[in-house]
Design a protein around this motif. Structure first.
Motif, PDB file in Angstrom:
ATOM      1  N   ASN A 226       0.795  -1.226   0.000  1.00 19.18           N
ATOM      2  CA  ASN A 226       0.000   0.000   0.000  1.00 19.18           C
ATOM      3  C   ASN A 226       0.833   1.283   0.000  1.00 19.18           C
ATOM      4  O   ASN A 226       0.298   2.359  -0.219  1.00 19.18           O
ATOM      5  N   PHE A 227       2.119   1.188   0.239  1.00 16.90           N
ATOM      6  CA  PHE A 227       3.028   2.328   0.124  1.00 16.90           C
ATOM      7  C   PHE A 227       4.283   1.865  -0.602  1.00 16.90           C
ATOM      8  O   PHE A 227       5.359   1.761  -0.016  1.00 16.90           O
ATOM      9  N   PRO A 228       4.159   1.584  -1.907  1.00 20.39           N
ATOM     10  CA  PRO A 228       5.255   0.953  -2.643  1.00 20.39           C
ATOM     11  C   PRO A 228       6.493   1.822  -2.813  1.00 20.39           C
ATOM     12  O   PRO A 228       7.581   1.301  -3.030  1.00 20.39           O
ATOM     13  N   PHE A 229       6.352   3.118  -2.691  1.00 18.04           N
ATOM     14  CA  PHE A 229       7.509   4.010  -2.787  1.00 18.04           C
ATOM     15  C   PHE A 229       8.006   4.398  -1.395  1.00 18.04           C
ATOM     16  O   PHE A 229       9.197   4.357  -1.125  1.00 18.04           O
ATOM     17  N   LEU A 230       7.106   4.756  -0.524  1.00 15.91           N
ATOM     18  CA  LEU A 230       7.480   5.314   0.772  1.00 15.91           C
ATOM     19  C   LEU A 230       8.212   4.316   1.660  1.00 15.91           C
ATOM     20  O   LEU A 230       9.286   4.621   2.189  1.00 15.91           O
ATOM     21  N   ILE A 231       7.665   3.150   1.857  1.00 20.60           N
ATOM     22  CA  ILE A 231       8.261   2.217   2.826  1.00 20.60           C
ATOM     23  C   ILE A 231       9.675   1.805   2.434  1.00 20.60           C
ATOM     24  O   ILE A 231      10.573   1.826   3.279  1.00 20.60           O
ATOM     25  N   PRO A 232       9.946   1.461   1.167  1.00 22.74           N
ATOM     26  CA  PRO A 232      11.347   1.179   0.828  1.00 22.74           C
ATOM     27  C   PRO A 232      12.275   2.377   1.069  1.00 22.74           C
ATOM     28  O   PRO A 232      13.441   2.212   1.409  1.00 22.74           O
ATOM     29  N   HIS A 233      11.723   3.585   0.939  1.00 21.85           N
ATOM     30  CA  HIS A 233      12.553   4.763   1.163  1.00 21.85           C
ATOM     31  C   HIS A 233      12.763   5.069   2.646  1.00 21.85           C
ATOM     32  O   HIS A 233      13.577   5.924   2.987  1.00 21.85           O
ATOM     33  N   TRP A 234      12.058   4.401   3.513  1.00 25.92           N
ATOM     34  CA  TRP A 234      12.377   4.470   4.936  1.00 25.92           C
ATOM     35  C   TRP A 234      13.625   3.637   5.219  1.00 25.92           C
ATOM     36  O   TRP A 234      14.271   3.830   6.242  1.00 25.92           O
ATOM     37  N   MET A 235      13.932   2.688   4.329  1.00 25.46           N
ATOM     38  CA  MET A 235      15.013   1.741   4.588  1.00 25.46           C
ATOM     39  C   MET A 235      16.278   2.021   3.781  1.00 25.46           C
ATOM     40  O   MET A 235      17.344   2.225   4.346  1.00 25.46           O
ATOM     41  N   PHE A 236      16.175   1.952   2.444  1.00 22.48           N
ATOM     42  CA  PHE A 236      17.418   1.860   1.687  1.00 22.48           C
ATOM     43  C   PHE A 236      18.251   3.135   1.612  1.00 22.48           C
ATOM     44  O   PHE A 236      19.476   3.030   1.575  1.00 22.48           O
ATOM     45  N   PRO A 237      17.704   4.365   1.643  1.00 21.74           N
ATOM     46  CA  PRO A 237      18.624   5.507   1.668  1.00 21.74           C
ATOM     47  C   PRO A 237      19.517   5.494   2.908  1.00 21.74           C
ATOM     48  O   PRO A 237      20.693   5.852   2.828  1.00 21.74           O
ATOM     49  N   MET A 238      18.961   5.061   4.036  1.00 22.57           N
ATOM     50  CA  MET A 238      19.773   4.989   5.263  1.00 22.57           C
ATOM     51  C   MET A 238      20.854   3.912   5.140  1.00 22.57           C
ATOM     52  O   MET A 238      21.967   4.075   5.604  1.00 22.57           O
ATOM     53  N   ALA A 239      20.498   2.798   4.512  1.00 19.85           N
ATOM     54  CA  ALA A 239      21.465   1.719   4.335  1.00 19.85           C
ATOM     55  C   ALA A 239      22.604   2.153   3.414  1.00 19.85           C
ATOM     56  O   ALA A 239      23.762   1.797   3.627  1.00 19.85           O
ATOM     57  N   ILE A 240      22.267   2.938   2.396  1.00 23.90           N
ATOM     58  CA  ILE A 240      23.303   3.399   1.457  1.00 23.90           C
ATOM     59  C   ILE A 240      24.242   4.349   2.160  1.00 23.90           C
ATOM     60  O   ILE A 240      25.438   4.306   2.010  1.00 23.90           O
TER      61      ILE A 240
END
Length: 179
Positions: free
Chosen positions: A165-179
């Protein structure tokens, strides 16, 4: 700024459903999946994409590629990694309407809802761009004769699972921080 090939391909208009490959180690890979899922436009019922129901083989390929890239990436100064995120943010801003349209079609959101989701995701990218200030270590000198020091270091490969239901937002909670 020219979009990376993977993003151009993902955003390209097509006459029919897109068959979604995996983008691993800078190249497209046809999924080894035996089954595929039809992604439909919830407004029209039209199939807009086919996405693989990938198994262990696809996951192993991605994890192996990430593990191979990690030693070099982890040695890059945080300022260099931050520049990659600044470029990514600029690209998302440039192609924002296209991305929001794709979210709206694939997820059944209005364009305004999809655009708002994109903006919130951009906020996470902006936060990650401030990482040099966030990852500073700390020291505590001479506490009972002992000096303490903390340091932030890359840990390795990680994975994230986002909700539909949040296909853009939820991944962006994770991977920018990991990078």
């Amino acid at each position: 700024m020219r979009a990376p090939v993977f993003l151009e391909n993902a955003l390209a208009e097509s006459a029919g459903p897109i068959r979604c490959p995996h983008f691993i180690a800078g190249r497209w890979h046809e999924a080894k999946a035996k089954s595929w899922f039809d992604v439909t436009n919830s407004s029209t019922g039209e199939v807009v994409a086919h996405t693989p129901l990938s198994g262990a083989g696809d996951v192993e390929l991605a994890v192996s590629a990430a593990a191979s890239a990690f030693p070099e990436w982890s040695q890059r100064p945080v300022s260099a990694r931050m520049q990659v995120l600044f470029q990514y943010k600029a690209l998302l801003e440039t192609r924002g309407d296209e991305i929001a349209r794709r979210i709206a079609v694939e997820n059944g959101k209005t364009f305004q809802e999809a655009r708002a989701e994109l903006q919130r995701g951009l906020g996470s990218v902006e936060l990650a761009c401030g990482m040099p200030m966030m990852i500073k270590g700390q020291t505590l000198d001479n506490l009972n004769g002992i000096d303490y020091q903390t340091a932030r270091s890359p840990l390795g490969v990680c994975a994230g699972v986002g909700a539909f239901n949040f296909p853009f937002l939820i991944p962006h909670w994770m991977f920018p921080m990991a990078i």
